[in-house]
Design a protein around this motif. Sequence first.
Motif, PDB file in Angstrom:
ATOM      1  N   PHE A  76      -1.649  -3.687 -11.632  1.00  0.00           N
ATOM      2  CA  PHE A  76      -2.296  -2.658 -12.440  1.00  0.00           C
ATOM      3  C   PHE A  76      -3.600  -3.228 -13.000  1.00  0.00           C
ATOM      4  O   PHE A  76      -3.603  -4.256 -13.683  1.00  0.00           O
ATOM      5  N   THR A  83       3.868   1.479  -1.273  1.00  0.00           N
ATOM      6  CA  THR A  83       4.429   1.578  -2.618  1.00  0.00           C
ATOM      7  C   THR A  83       3.417   2.196  -3.573  1.00  0.00           C
ATOM      8  O   THR A  83       3.759   3.046  -4.399  1.00  0.00           O
ATOM      9  N   ARG A  84       2.166   1.795  -3.457  1.00  0.00           N
ATOM     10  CA  ARG A  84       1.112   2.359  -4.309  1.00  0.00           C
ATOM     11  C   ARG A  84       0.991   3.867  -4.112  1.00  0.00           C
ATOM     12  O   ARG A  84       0.802   4.612  -5.075  1.00  0.00           O
ATOM     13  N   LYS A  85       1.125   4.309  -2.879  1.00  0.00           N
ATOM     14  CA  LYS A  85       1.088   5.753  -2.621  1.00  0.00           C
ATOM     15  C   LYS A  85       2.231   6.473  -3.337  1.00  0.00           C
ATOM     16  O   LYS A  85       2.063   7.577  -3.855  1.00  0.00           O
ATOM     17  N   SER A 123      -5.589   5.938  -7.250  1.00  0.00           N
ATOM     18  CA  SER A 123      -4.661   4.802  -7.116  1.00  0.00           C
ATOM     19  C   SER A 123      -5.392   3.507  -6.788  1.00  0.00           C
ATOM     20  O   SER A 123      -4.975   2.423  -7.219  1.00  0.00           O
ATOM     21  N   LYS A 124      -6.492   3.591  -6.041  1.00  0.00           N
ATOM     22  CA  LYS A 124      -7.216   2.383  -5.666  1.00  0.00           C
ATOM     23  C   LYS A 124      -8.017   1.813  -6.842  1.00  0.00           C
ATOM     24  O   LYS A 124      -8.414   0.644  -6.815  1.00  0.00           O
ATOM     25  N   GLN A 156       0.822  -1.205   0.000  1.00  0.00           N
ATOM     26  CA  GLN A 156       0.000   0.000   0.000  1.00  0.00           C
ATOM     27  C   GLN A 156       0.863   1.264   0.000  1.00  0.00           C
ATOM     28  O   GLN A 156       0.537   2.250  -0.669  1.00  0.00           O
ATOM     29  N   ILE A 171       1.027  -5.790  -6.054  1.00  0.00           N
ATOM     30  CA  ILE A 171       0.484  -4.522  -6.529  1.00  0.00           C
ATOM     31  C   ILE A 171       0.216  -4.729  -8.019  1.00  0.00           C
ATOM     32  O   ILE A 171       1.149  -4.830  -8.813  1.00  0.00           O
ATOM     33  N   PHE A 178       3.643   5.817  -6.045  1.00  0.00           N
ATOM     34  CA  PHE A 178       3.556   5.839  -7.505  1.00  0.00           C
ATOM     35  C   PHE A 178       3.050   7.187  -8.043  1.00  0.00           C
ATOM     36  O   PHE A 178       3.191   7.463  -9.230  1.00  0.00           O
ATOM     37  N   TYR A 190      -4.721   0.475  -9.204  1.00  0.00           N
ATOM     38  CA  TYR A 190      -3.899  -0.602  -8.651  1.00  0.00           C
ATOM     39  C   TYR A 190      -4.649  -1.372  -7.585  1.00  0.00           C
ATOM     40  O   TYR A 190      -5.194  -0.795  -6.647  1.00  0.00           O
ATOM     41  N   ASP A 191      -4.623  -2.686  -7.723  1.00  0.00           N
ATOM     42  CA  ASP A 191      -5.191  -3.574  -6.704  1.00  0.00           C
ATOM     43  C   ASP A 191      -4.038  -4.104  -5.836  1.00  0.00           C
ATOM     44  O   ASP A 191      -2.993  -4.479  -6.356  1.00  0.00           O
ATOM     45  N   VAL A 192      -4.237  -4.106  -4.525  1.00  0.00           N
ATOM     46  CA  VAL A 192      -3.248  -4.620  -3.592  1.00  0.00           C
ATOM     47  C   VAL A 192      -3.867  -5.792  -2.835  1.00  0.00           C
ATOM     48  O   VAL A 192      -4.933  -5.656  -2.233  1.00  0.00           O
TER      49      VAL A 192
END
Length: 202
Positions: free
Chosen positions: A148, A58-60, A191-192, A56, A146, A62, A195-197
């Motif tokens: 896409f 890492t997703r931030k 981002s949510k 999560q 993570i 991006f 990207y799926d986490v």
Amino acid sequence: MRHRTRTDAGQAFPIYVVMVAGLLFLAFVFFAVGKAAALRNGAQGAADAAALAAAQETRKQFEGPFLASLPGKMLDPFLRAHPVLGCPAAYGLASANGARVTHCRPIPGGLRDRIRVEVKGRDPVDSPVVPDTENTFAETKATAVIEFRCPDWESVDFNDDGVQDMYFFTCRGGEMLEIEPSNPKPWSKVSKILYDVHLVDK
């Protein structure tokens, strides 16, 4: 007759002692096994939480590189080679769950990045009947992905000036997303969708 009864009772007493001692030993062993299983479950929960936290975070991170890649049609290169930087976030989550991170490794993979976290519990099994358990700790690992979600996308240059003014993403499940590079939506929401986490078995 009474003498033989006392003799039989005397012979049976050591058997009872051995049986009781054996039962107590088994009880301690079962307790140790149960404690080890409970500690492992706790460590697994810590590993899962740590891996998800790393993904999560890492997703931030991006946000800047992702948005910067949009105007110049650099989205594909970004998706193929973006960094996975969320490991520091794993340490706090593991510690809060009674464990410590022994290893955190990003595994870049283009549209599907993985972060593998290994943890070690803080409490030993420490059984009085099983040797060396005072130095035996639960160790386990977890892997988060993570991914896409929107591989189908296109851009539009309304002014024919070489700068893409709008991006249209088609995501899994038919969800649509529009991003205007000059006025992007809040990354916390975008981002949510992009990207799926989630956790995976490997």
